[in-house]
Design a protein around this motif. Structure first.
Motif, PDB file in Angstrom:
ATOM      1  N   LEU A  76       0.804  -1.220   0.000  1.00  0.00           N
ATOM      2  CA  LEU A  76       0.000   0.000   0.000  1.00  0.00           C
ATOM      3  C   LEU A  76       0.841   1.276   0.000  1.00  0.00           C
ATOM      4  CD1 LEU A  76      -2.909  -0.974   2.394  1.00  0.00           C
ATOM      5  CD2 LEU A  76      -3.020  -0.613  -0.082  1.00  0.00           C
ATOM      6  N   LYS A  77       2.144   1.139   0.163  1.00  0.00           N
ATOM      7  CA  LYS A  77       3.002   2.322   0.041  1.00  0.00           C
ATOM      8  C   LYS A  77       2.919   2.914  -1.354  1.00  0.00           C
ATOM      9  CE  LYS A  77       6.629   1.680   3.466  1.00  0.00           C
ATOM     10  NZ  LYS A  77       8.081   1.519   3.624  1.00  0.00           N
ATOM     11  N   THR A  78       2.699   2.068  -2.367  1.00  0.00           N
ATOM     12  CA  THR A  78       2.650   2.575  -3.741  1.00  0.00           C
ATOM     13  C   THR A  78       1.362   2.231  -4.491  1.00  0.00           C
ATOM     14  OG1 THR A  78       3.899   0.637  -4.475  1.00  0.00           O
ATOM     15  CG2 THR A  78       5.150   2.633  -4.060  1.00  0.00           C
ATOM     16  N   LEU A  79       0.675   1.171  -4.106  1.00  0.00           N
ATOM     17  CA  LEU A  79      -0.560   0.797  -4.802  1.00  0.00           C
ATOM     18  C   LEU A  79      -1.752   1.491  -4.151  1.00  0.00           C
ATOM     19  CD1 LEU A  79      -0.040  -3.060  -5.204  1.00  0.00           C
ATOM     20  CD2 LEU A  79       0.243  -1.291  -6.940  1.00  0.00           C
ATOM     21  N   PRO A  80      -2.753   1.831  -4.944  1.00  0.00           N
ATOM     22  CA  PRO A  80      -3.961   2.418  -4.347  1.00  0.00           C
ATOM     23  C   PRO A  80      -4.725   1.366  -3.537  1.00  0.00           C
ATOM     24  CG  PRO A  80      -4.213   2.193  -6.734  1.00  0.00           C
ATOM     25  CD  PRO A  80      -2.813   1.787  -6.399  1.00  0.00           C
ATOM     26  N   VAL A  81      -5.252   1.770  -2.416  1.00  0.00           N
ATOM     27  CA  VAL A  81      -5.979   0.842  -1.556  1.00  0.00           C
ATOM     28  C   VAL A  81      -7.216   0.289  -2.260  1.00  0.00           C
ATOM     29  CG1 VAL A  81      -7.409   2.575  -0.368  1.00  0.00           C
ATOM     30  CG2 VAL A  81      -6.770   0.456   0.812  1.00  0.00           C
ATOM     31  N   SER A  82      -7.799   1.064  -3.162  1.00  0.00           N
ATOM     32  CA  SER A  82      -9.000   0.620  -3.876  1.00  0.00           C
ATOM     33  C   SER A  82      -8.714  -0.528  -4.835  1.00  0.00           C
ATOM     34  CB  SER A  82      -9.622   1.788  -4.639  1.00  0.00           C
ATOM     35  OG  SER A  82      -8.712   2.276  -5.611  1.00  0.00           O
ATOM     36  N   VAL A  83      -7.456  -0.768  -5.126  1.00  0.00           N
ATOM     37  CA  VAL A  83      -7.061  -1.901  -5.962  1.00  0.00           C
ATOM     38  C   VAL A  83      -6.410  -2.981  -5.105  1.00  0.00           C
ATOM     39  CG1 VAL A  83      -5.549  -2.652  -7.833  1.00  0.00           C
ATOM     40  CG2 VAL A  83      -6.795  -0.495  -8.026  1.00  0.00           C
ATOM     41  N   ALA A  84      -5.459  -2.600  -4.270  1.00  0.00           N
ATOM     42  CA  ALA A  84      -4.669  -3.580  -3.523  1.00  0.00           C
ATOM     43  C   ALA A  84      -5.515  -4.412  -2.554  1.00  0.00           C
ATOM     44  CB  ALA A  84      -3.538  -2.878  -2.765  1.00  0.00           C
TER      45      ALA A  84
ATOM     46  N   PRO B  11      -8.881  -5.138  -2.508  1.00  0.00           N
ATOM     47  CA  PRO B  11      -9.716  -6.152  -3.165  1.00  0.00           C
ATOM     48  C   PRO B  11      -8.909  -7.267  -3.836  1.00  0.00           C
ATOM     49  CG  PRO B  11     -10.512  -3.965  -3.700  1.00  0.00           C
ATOM     50  CD  PRO B  11      -9.200  -3.798  -2.996  1.00  0.00           C
ATOM     51  N   VAL B  12      -7.769  -6.930  -4.404  1.00  0.00           N
ATOM     52  CA  VAL B  12      -6.931  -7.973  -5.013  1.00  0.00           C
ATOM     53  C   VAL B  12      -6.447  -8.936  -3.928  1.00  0.00           C
ATOM     54  CG1 VAL B  12      -4.716  -8.404  -6.167  1.00  0.00           C
ATOM     55  CG2 VAL B  12      -6.252  -6.617  -7.028  1.00  0.00           C
TER      56      VAL B  12
ATOM     57  N   ILE C 192     -15.034 -13.401  -9.130  1.00  0.00           N
ATOM     58  CA  ILE C 192     -13.971 -12.741  -8.365  1.00  0.00           C
ATOM     59  C   ILE C 192     -12.799 -12.417  -9.286  1.00  0.00           C
ATOM     60  CG2 ILE C 192     -12.239 -13.050  -6.542  1.00  0.00           C
ATOM     61  CD1 ILE C 192     -14.375 -14.724  -5.046  1.00  0.00           C
ATOM     62  N   VAL C 193     -12.409 -13.373 -10.118  1.00  0.00           N
ATOM     63  CA  VAL C 193     -11.308 -13.147 -11.064  1.00  0.00           C
ATOM     64  C   VAL C 193     -11.644 -11.982 -11.992  1.00  0.00           C
ATOM     65  CG1 VAL C 193     -10.027 -14.141 -13.008  1.00  0.00           C
ATOM     66  CG2 VAL C 193     -10.448 -15.512 -10.963  1.00  0.00           C
ATOM     67  N   GLY C 194     -12.878 -11.962 -12.495  1.00  0.00           N
ATOM     68  CA  GLY C 194     -13.287 -10.862 -13.362  1.00  0.00           C
ATOM     69  C   GLY C 194     -13.234  -9.526 -12.649  1.00  0.00           C
TER      70      GLY C 194
ATOM     71  N   LEU D 185     -10.537  -4.301 -11.747  1.00  0.00           N
ATOM     72  CA  LEU D 185      -9.897  -3.314 -10.878  1.00  0.00           C
ATOM     73  C   LEU D 185      -8.475  -3.009 -11.329  1.00  0.00           C
ATOM     74  CD1 LEU D 185     -11.161  -4.531  -7.408  1.00  0.00           C
ATOM     75  CD2 LEU D 185     -11.643  -2.326  -8.462  1.00  0.00           C
ATOM     76  N   LYS D 186      -7.763  -4.051 -11.712  1.00  0.00           N
ATOM     77  CA  LYS D 186      -6.393  -3.847 -12.200  1.00  0.00           C
ATOM     78  C   LYS D 186      -6.392  -3.017 -13.464  1.00  0.00           C
ATOM     79  CE  LYS D 186      -1.966  -4.460 -12.850  1.00  0.00           C
ATOM     80  NZ  LYS D 186      -1.457  -3.185 -13.265  1.00  0.00           N
ATOM     81  N   ALA D 187      -7.305  -3.327 -14.388  1.00  0.00           N
ATOM     82  CA  ALA D 187      -7.380  -2.570 -15.648  1.00  0.00           C
ATOM     83  C   ALA D 187      -7.764  -1.124 -15.391  1.00  0.00           C
ATOM     84  CB  ALA D 187      -8.374  -3.233 -16.584  1.00  0.00           C
TER      85      ALA D 187
END
Length: 105
Positions: A50-58, A60-61, A93-95, A100-102
Motif C-alpha cells: 500500500l506504500k505505492t498501490l492504491p488501496v481501492s485496488v490492492a 480487493p486484489v 472474483i477473477v473478473g 480493478l487492475k485494468a
C-alpha cells in the motif's frame, strides 16, 4: 516490487485461512501459531504494498486472491466440494480483480 509484496500478502492470507481450520478453534498449538504468522505476514506485506498501490485496488486484489486460493486449497487439501456455483463465483472474483487492475492503469 509492490505487486510482489501484494502476492506475498495474498499467500499469507491463504495460509491464515487454511490454518484456522486446522487450529480447531485455537485448541491446537502449532496451527494456532501458523494462523498468527499468517495474519501478521498478510497484513505486513499488504501494508508494504500500500506504500505505492492504491488501496481501492490492492485490498480487493488481496482479499480476492486469498478467497480464490482458499476455495481451491479447501477443495484439494480439505476435500470440500467444488460445485458449479462456487466455480462461477470464483470466476466472478477473477473478473472483478481483472477489472480493478485494468481500471488502475
Amino acid at each position: 516490487m509492490a505487486w510482489l509484496f501484494l502476492a506475498a500478502a495474498a499467500a499469507f492470507e491463504i495460509l491464515f485461512a487454511l490454518s484456522m481450520k486446522y487450529a480447531e478453534g485455537f485448541t491446537r498449538p502449532l496451527p494456532t501459531v501458523v494462523t498468527v504468522v499468517g495474519v501478521v505476514g498478510g497484513i505486513g506485506f499488504l501494508t508494504l504494498a500500500l506504500k505505492t498501490l492504491p488501496v481501492s485496488v490492492a485490498y480487493p486484489v488481496w482479499t480476492g486472491i486469498g478467497s480464490l486460493g482458499t476455495v481451491l486449497l479447501g477443495f484439494v487439501l480439505l476435500g470440500e466440494p467444488l460445485t458449479w456455483p462456487k466455480l462461477l463465483s470464483a470466476l466472478a472474483i477473477v473478473g472483478g480483480i481483472a477489472g480493478l487492475k485494468a481500471a488502475s492503469a
